[in-house]
Design an enzyme around this catalytic site. Structure first.
Site, PDB file in Angstrom:
ATOM      1  N   ASN A   7      10.894  59.509  55.329  1.00  0.00           N
ATOM      2  CA  ASN A   7      10.162  58.795  56.376  1.00  0.00           C
ATOM      3  C   ASN A   7       9.151  57.878  55.676  1.00  0.00           C
ATOM      4  O   ASN A   7       8.105  58.334  55.234  1.00  0.00           O
ATOM      5  CB  ASN A   7       9.466  59.833  57.266  1.00  0.00           C
ATOM      6  CG  ASN A   7       8.740  59.197  58.432  1.00  0.00           C
ATOM      7  OD1 ASN A   7       8.606  57.977  58.498  1.00  0.00           O
ATOM      8  ND2 ASN A   7       8.264  60.023  59.336  1.00  0.00           N
ATOM      9  N   HIS A 178       9.479  57.067  69.557  1.00  0.00           N
ATOM     10  CA  HIS A 178       9.453  58.546  69.517  1.00  0.00           C
ATOM     11  C   HIS A 178      10.762  59.129  70.053  1.00  0.00           C
ATOM     12  O   HIS A 178      10.798  60.279  70.499  1.00  0.00           O
ATOM     13  CB  HIS A 178       8.316  59.135  70.396  1.00  0.00           C
ATOM     14  CG  HIS A 178       6.929  58.907  69.888  1.00  0.00           C
ATOM     15  ND1 HIS A 178       5.871  58.728  70.738  1.00  0.00           N
ATOM     16  CD2 HIS A 178       6.426  58.865  68.637  1.00  0.00           C
ATOM     17  CE1 HIS A 178       4.762  58.569  70.028  1.00  0.00           C
ATOM     18  NE2 HIS A 178       5.075  58.639  68.746  1.00  0.00           N
ATOM     19  N   GLY A 208       0.610  62.857  70.450  1.00  0.00           N
ATOM     20  CA  GLY A 208      -0.007  63.016  69.126  1.00  0.00           C
ATOM     21  C   GLY A 208      -1.019  61.900  68.992  1.00  0.00           C
ATOM     22  O   GLY A 208      -1.599  61.460  69.989  1.00  0.00           O
ATOM     23  N   ARG A 282      -9.732  67.493  68.618  1.00  0.00           N
ATOM     24  CA  ARG A 282     -10.558  68.681  68.339  1.00  0.00           C
ATOM     25  C   ARG A 282     -12.037  68.283  68.290  1.00  0.00           C
ATOM     26  O   ARG A 282     -12.893  68.977  68.823  1.00  0.00           O
ATOM     27  CB  ARG A 282     -10.145  69.317  67.007  1.00  0.00           C
ATOM     28  CG  ARG A 282      -8.843  70.074  67.134  1.00  0.00           C
ATOM     29  CD  ARG A 282      -8.249  70.362  65.801  1.00  0.00           C
ATOM     30  NE  ARG A 282      -7.786  69.133  65.164  1.00  0.00           N
ATOM     31  CZ  ARG A 282      -6.908  69.082  64.192  1.00  0.00           C
ATOM     32  NH1 ARG A 282      -6.396  70.182  63.704  1.00  0.00           N
ATOM     33  NH2 ARG A 282      -6.525  67.938  63.677  1.00  0.00           N
ATOM     34  N   GLY A 328       1.087  66.927  68.304  1.00  0.00           N
ATOM     35  CA  GLY A 328      -0.119  67.665  67.925  1.00  0.00           C
ATOM     36  C   GLY A 328      -0.965  68.061  69.121  1.00  0.00           C
ATOM     37  O   GLY A 328      -1.433  69.200  69.216  1.00  0.00           O
ATOM     38  N   GLU A 331       1.284  70.222  71.836  1.00  0.00           N
ATOM     39  CA  GLU A 331       1.579  71.594  71.414  1.00  0.00           C
ATOM     40  C   GLU A 331       0.326  72.470  71.361  1.00  0.00           C
ATOM     41  O   GLU A 331       0.407  73.674  71.568  1.00  0.00           O
ATOM     42  CB  GLU A 331       2.227  71.581  70.017  1.00  0.00           C
ATOM     43  CG  GLU A 331       3.629  70.993  70.023  1.00  0.00           C
ATOM     44  CD  GLU A 331       4.137  70.678  68.618  1.00  0.00           C
ATOM     45  OE1 GLU A 331       3.793  71.405  67.675  1.00  0.00           O
ATOM     46  OE2 GLU A 331       4.895  69.703  68.490  1.00  0.00           O
TER      47      GLU A 331
HETATM   48  P1  ADP Z   1       0.771  61.861  64.702  1.00  0.00           P
HETATM   49  O1  ADP Z   1       1.100  60.970  65.865  1.00  0.00           O
HETATM   50  O2  ADP Z   1      -0.163  61.216  63.705  1.00  0.00           O
HETATM   51  O3  ADP Z   1       1.963  62.567  64.104  1.00  0.00           O
HETATM   52  P2  ADP Z   1       0.048  64.538  65.578  1.00  0.00           P
HETATM   53  O4  ADP Z   1       1.261  64.819  66.374  1.00  0.00           O
HETATM   54  O5  ADP Z   1      -0.148  65.262  64.302  1.00  0.00           O
HETATM   55  O6  ADP Z   1      -0.161  62.979  65.354  1.00  0.00           O
HETATM   56  O7  ADP Z   1      -1.219  64.836  66.541  1.00  0.00           O
HETATM   57  C1  ADP Z   1      -2.527  64.579  66.143  1.00  0.00           C
HETATM   58  C2  ADP Z   1      -3.464  64.962  67.277  1.00  0.00           C
HETATM   59  O8  ADP Z   1      -3.276  66.346  67.609  1.00  0.00           O
HETATM   60  C3  ADP Z   1      -4.927  64.770  66.965  1.00  0.00           C
HETATM   61  O9  ADP Z   1      -5.609  64.175  68.058  1.00  0.00           O
HETATM   62  C4  ADP Z   1      -5.426  66.207  66.787  1.00  0.00           C
HETATM   63  O10 ADP Z   1      -6.777  66.317  67.129  1.00  0.00           O
HETATM   64  C5  ADP Z   1      -4.565  66.935  67.785  1.00  0.00           C
HETATM   65  N1  ADP Z   1      -4.545  68.374  67.497  1.00  0.00           N
HETATM   66  C6  ADP Z   1      -3.999  69.005  66.439  1.00  0.00           C
HETATM   67  N2  ADP Z   1      -4.261  70.335  66.492  1.00  0.00           N
HETATM   68  C7  ADP Z   1      -5.013  70.538  67.612  1.00  0.00           C
HETATM   69  C8  ADP Z   1      -5.617  71.678  68.232  1.00  0.00           C
HETATM   70  N3  ADP Z   1      -5.502  72.896  67.701  1.00  0.00           N
HETATM   71  N4  ADP Z   1      -6.285  71.494  69.388  1.00  0.00           N
HETATM   72  C9  ADP Z   1      -6.414  70.271  69.930  1.00  0.00           C
HETATM   73  N5  ADP Z   1      -5.869  69.147  69.392  1.00  0.00           N
HETATM   74  C10 ADP Z   1      -5.180  69.278  68.258  1.00  0.00           C
END
Ligand code: ADP
Length: 400
Positions: A7, A178, A208, A282, A328, A331
């Site tokens: 990727n 996506h 995410g 977070r 993120g 989930e």
């Molecule tokens: P990307 O699009 O960069 O792949 P991700 O799917 O990793 O992004 O998602 C990132 C987001 O998920 C961020 O806003 C992060 O704060 C949120 N996130 C990750 N873990 C948690 C958690 N335990 N609680 C709330 N939000 C979370």
């Protein structure tokens, strides 16, 4: 069968090596800040508990692939990239291509043609392809497109109401992104509901840093929130999502912003970050606890936009079997799921509070009486790319 998934981003390469037979990740890693004075390398394999990290100047994607190859050889996982059964590349923009494709001259040319629509994504993607091709010319290399799953949208859903000739001449239309993730979680959700995907109507939410939502009818995408680029639709970490395009003319007139500045404003300085200063959910939750009003506003805006799209997609689909949350935020962020689903009683949706607390795992969180299932399905785009690469290679081998 050993499949390497690559990727490539503009200054990064993420990889995972899968043993498909054992369903196991043999090695993984992320190379960042390619082209900058000091690059970052983090790579691990099933031999070790802790991944190794290094700082090193990495000239270009070719050197990045060389580093990955040497690591896999040093770890005694493979003797060389040419020993692999396939290499699957994530490709962001495949235009109207509907399928996973072998990377040959024709497909590479087609991807190049769509590069002007995804200038930040397709050129680095192709740089990764060229680097692996020169190191492993005889290994089948496959492109898996982020756009492919959405190419079943009907024309009235993918057109913009602009002069038709712009669609014909410049291919300006909605493509959606996506797709690998939406397809993957829809497939998993269908399995979970013990129903063939072709009979399922889903609203899938990939939330995410980038965020999009898709309406899936009988297993096929009929609408999605991202458009010509990944900027349209939901409010994202740093992207605005839907706005009135006249704001751009206004900013140009009032502040003299040029195209480049407007691009940066909408893609990098807007969204959650634009409203409250951070794109990390977070942190936003922590700020809300401390009474930060802008953080609360950002959170409410984010959820409200999603709720509006869900309402629209109920109208599009008529019947909805399940809302499927992933990414993120989808989930992990219990508060987001609860807020959104808690405000959808009009559709007969009810939450099981205890179940809704679970995070990061496949879980149902609808109440017993809920007319619609509520699911969290962790996405795994790399595994989905590996599976699609394997599928194409095996299908072609059977035919010949
Ligand atoms: P990307 O699009 O960069 O792949 P991700 O799917 O990793 O992004 O998602 C990132 C987001 O998920 C961020 O806003 C992060 O704060 C949120 N996130 C990750 N873990 C948690 C958690 N335990 N609680 C709330 N939000 C979370």
């Amino acid at each position: 069968m050993k499949i390497l998934v690559i990727n490539s981003g503009s200054s990064s390469i993420k990889f995972q090596l899968f043993s498909m037979k054992e369903n196991k990740i043999m090695a993984f890693g992320l190379i960042e800040q390619i082209g900058e004075p000091t690059g970052k390398i983090k790579m691990g394999s099933f031999h070790h508990e802790e991944p190794i990290t290094k700082m090193l100047h990495i000239k270009n994607h070719e050197q990045g692939i060389e580093i990955i190859s040497s690591f896999l050889i040093d770890e005694k996982i493979i003797k060389g990239l040419d020993e692999l059964d396939g290499i699957g590349h994530r490709m962001v923009h495949g235009g109207t291509m509907r399928e996973t494709e072998f990377l040959n001259d024709k497909i590479i040319k087609a991807i190049e043609n769509f590069s002007s629509l995804a200038p930040l994504h397709n050129p680095p993607g192709l740089a990764g392809v060229k680097a692996t091709m020169s190191k492993a010319p005889h290994v089948p290399q496959v492109a898996v497109f982020d756009t492919a799953f959405h190419q079943t949208m009907p024309q009235y859903a993918y057109m913009y109401a602009l002069p038709y000739e712009l669609y014909e001449r410049l291919h300006i239309r909605r493509y959606g992104f996506h797709g690998t993730s939406h397809h993957f979680v829809a497939t998993q959700a269908a399995k979970e509901l013990k129903k063939p995907l072709q009979k399922c109507n889903f609203i899938t939410l990939h939330l995410g840093n980038g965020a999009s939502i898709a309406a899936i009818k009988n297993g096929k995408c009929v609408d999605t929130s991202m458009g010509l680029s990944p900027l349209e639709g939901l409010i994202m970490g740093t992207r605005s999502g839907d706005i009135d395009p006249a704001i751009l003319f206004y900013l140009e007139r009032e502040e003299g912003l040029d195209i480049k500045e407007l691009d940066t404003l909408l893609n990098k300085k807007s969204g959650l970050k634009g409203i409250c200063g951070t794109n990390d959910l977070r942190e936003i939750k922590a700020k809300i606890k401390d009474g930060d009003e802008k953080a609360k506003l950002a959170f409410d805006m984010f959820c409200y936009r999603i709720k509006k799209y869900i309402g629209a997609y109920f109208a599009v689909l008529g019947r909805v079997d399940a809302l499927v949350f992933t990414g993120g935020i989808g989930e992990n962020a219990v508060s987001v799921r609860r807020k959104i689903c808690g405000e959808l009683k009009i559709f007969g949706i009810g939450i099981n509070k205890k179940q809704s607390e679970k995070r990061g795992v496949l879980v149902h969180f609808e109440s017993k009486k809920s007319a619609v299932k509520l699911l969290v399905v962790p996405t795994n785009e790399e595994l989905a790319i590996a599976k699609q690469t394997q599928h194409l290679i095996q299908k072609t081998a059977k035919r010949s």
